[in-house]
Design a protein around this motif. Sequence first.
Motif, PDB file in Angstrom:
ATOM      1  N   HIS A 103       0.833  -1.199   0.000  1.00 56.95           N
ATOM      2  CA  HIS A 103       0.000   0.000   0.000  1.00 56.95           C
ATOM      3  C   HIS A 103       0.872   1.255   0.000  1.00 56.95           C
ATOM      4  CE1 HIS A 103      -3.760  -2.204   0.612  1.00 56.95           C
ATOM      5  NE2 HIS A 103      -3.054  -2.991   1.427  1.00 56.95           N
ATOM      6  N   THR A 146      -6.028   3.115  -0.525  1.00 58.00           N
ATOM      7  CA  THR A 146      -6.166   1.652  -0.570  1.00 58.00           C
ATOM      8  C   THR A 146      -6.077   1.057   0.829  1.00 58.00           C
ATOM      9  OG1 THR A 146      -3.789   1.262  -0.861  1.00 58.00           O
ATOM     10  CG2 THR A 146      -5.117   1.620  -2.853  1.00 58.00           C
ATOM     11  N   GLN A 156      -8.124   7.786  -4.256  1.00 60.92           N
ATOM     12  CA  GLN A 156      -8.744   7.085  -3.141  1.00 60.92           C
ATOM     13  C   GLN A 156      -7.693   6.260  -2.394  1.00 60.92           C
ATOM     14  OE1 GLN A 156     -12.284   7.147  -2.209  1.00 60.92           O
ATOM     15  NE2 GLN A 156     -11.846   9.004  -3.381  1.00 60.92           N
ATOM     16  N   TYR A 207     -17.313  -0.921  -0.198  1.00 55.54           N
ATOM     17  CA  TYR A 207     -15.935  -1.396  -0.258  1.00 55.54           C
ATOM     18  C   TYR A 207     -15.848  -2.793   0.347  1.00 55.54           C
ATOM     19  CZ  TYR A 207     -14.039   3.225  -1.423  1.00 55.54           C
ATOM     20  OH  TYR A 207     -13.733   4.417  -2.042  1.00 55.54           O
ATOM     21  N   ARG A 208     -15.065  -3.631  -0.293  1.00 52.03           N
ATOM     22  CA  ARG A 208     -14.768  -4.939   0.280  1.00 52.03           C
ATOM     23  C   ARG A 208     -13.491  -4.820   1.111  1.00 52.03           C
ATOM     24  NH1 ARG A 208     -13.730  -8.581  -4.560  1.00 52.03           N
ATOM     25  NH2 ARG A 208     -12.645  -6.645  -5.162  1.00 52.03           N
ATOM     26  N   ASP A 248      -3.415  -5.813  -4.582  1.00 48.18           N
ATOM     27  CA  ASP A 248      -3.326  -6.454  -5.893  1.00 48.18           C
ATOM     28  C   ASP A 248      -2.925  -5.419  -6.931  1.00 48.18           C
ATOM     29  OD1 ASP A 248      -4.094  -8.902  -4.913  1.00 48.18           O
ATOM     30  OD2 ASP A 248      -6.231  -8.501  -5.201  1.00 48.18           O
ATOM     31  N   GLU A 261     -10.244  -6.712   0.392  1.00 50.48           N
ATOM     32  CA  GLU A 261      -9.926  -6.769  -1.036  1.00 50.48           C
ATOM     33  C   GLU A 261      -9.766  -5.374  -1.656  1.00 50.48           C
ATOM     34  OE1 GLU A 261     -12.111 -10.500   0.097  1.00 50.48           O
ATOM     35  OE2 GLU A 261     -12.378  -8.351   0.445  1.00 50.48           O
ATOM     36  N   ASP A 262     -10.658  -4.451  -1.310  1.00 54.51           N
ATOM     37  CA  ASP A 262     -10.584  -3.090  -1.853  1.00 54.51           C
ATOM     38  C   ASP A 262      -9.894  -2.112  -0.909  1.00 54.51           C
ATOM     39  OD1 ASP A 262     -12.150  -3.994  -4.018  1.00 54.51           O
ATOM     40  OD2 ASP A 262     -14.004  -3.554  -2.929  1.00 54.51           O
ATOM     41  N   LEU A 263      -9.940  -2.399   0.378  1.00 57.71           N
ATOM     42  CA  LEU A 263      -9.433  -1.458   1.374  1.00 57.71           C
ATOM     43  C   LEU A 263      -8.939  -2.224   2.597  1.00 57.71           C
ATOM     44  CD1 LEU A 263      -9.300   1.671   2.123  1.00 57.71           C
ATOM     45  CD2 LEU A 263     -11.423   1.244   3.387  1.00 57.71           C
TER      46      LEU A 263
END
Length: 340
Positions: A175, A243, A241, A265-266, A339, A269-271
């Motif tokens: 990140h 992560t 945005q 948001y997941r 990812d 996975e997204d955050l």
Amino acid sequence: MVSIDEVARSAGVSTATVSRALSGRGHVSDATRARVESAARNLGYVVSSSASSLASGRTRNIGVLVPFLDRWFFSTVLSGTASALMRRGYDITLYNLTADREQRRSVFETFLRRQRVDGVIAISIELGDEEIEGLRALKLPVIAIGGPNPRLSTLTVDDVAVARLATEHLLTLGHRAIAHIGASPEFDIDFHIPTHRRQGFEQALADAGIPPRPSLYEPADFTIEGGFRAAKQLLGRPGEQPTAIFAASDEMAIGALLAARELGYRVPEDLSIVGIDGHELGEFFQLTTVDQFPMGQGERAADAILDELEATDAAAGHAEAPRALPYELIVRGTTARLDG
């Protein structure tokens, strides 16, 4: 009413041995102590606090200063303190020390001077010079959680290092756009813990070659609701945005988690989201956190004050070097490798 003589006869020992066994002062073998405690329990004998105080010059009572009673961290530290003191036969007198000057003055100039406590534990309260002088004048041992304070014996957590550890965890996962939920100015009091945690966050980013981004910072009030509102602000802004989010407390991190889910948001996975404290709800929410073991902090403070009471120089107001409190990164399900 059962007397100490009856306990002594039942246990087959002298009254002096009963006194040593039940007070915790003086040498008594484990087997004898167990026999005395069993006799006292079976007979329903309870040590008279007034008689014990007259004989020993001790109240077997510890004064505890705490700034908040309705905040999870402080109540958890207090619970650890109370449990450890009770195990060793001590009561506590609780003083809710607010920012009100008159209220604080009455605590230091009236209540603590009544000689009803054998020592004082201050939980995450920054004491003024006059307040410290007042405590030292009482010739009582004092243990402070938080600091450092060179004039008092302190137990401290390195909040800069704690925040660095949380941030470095996110950096190792790849990140780079990491947001921070910290504290608004009115909550940056008593040792400036939020400021130190922000410094640790920024130091970790700087070491990774990442410049500070004001748009990825949002203040809150160290509550779940505050973290929820702050995360909504961060995640709702136009432009880049984040992560990942590093929140300066677990409660704010839980609020951020709930806000992220509400916004679709997941996590993770997204955050990714990480907090600090070791909150009891952390495992339920599978929150990655840096645990500073608040229950253990209270237990350590209780052990430290009783150790000072038993030391020969306790009455001299001797301040020991600060003792570092442990912390540990606990990786759970709210952080993952970025990812792409």
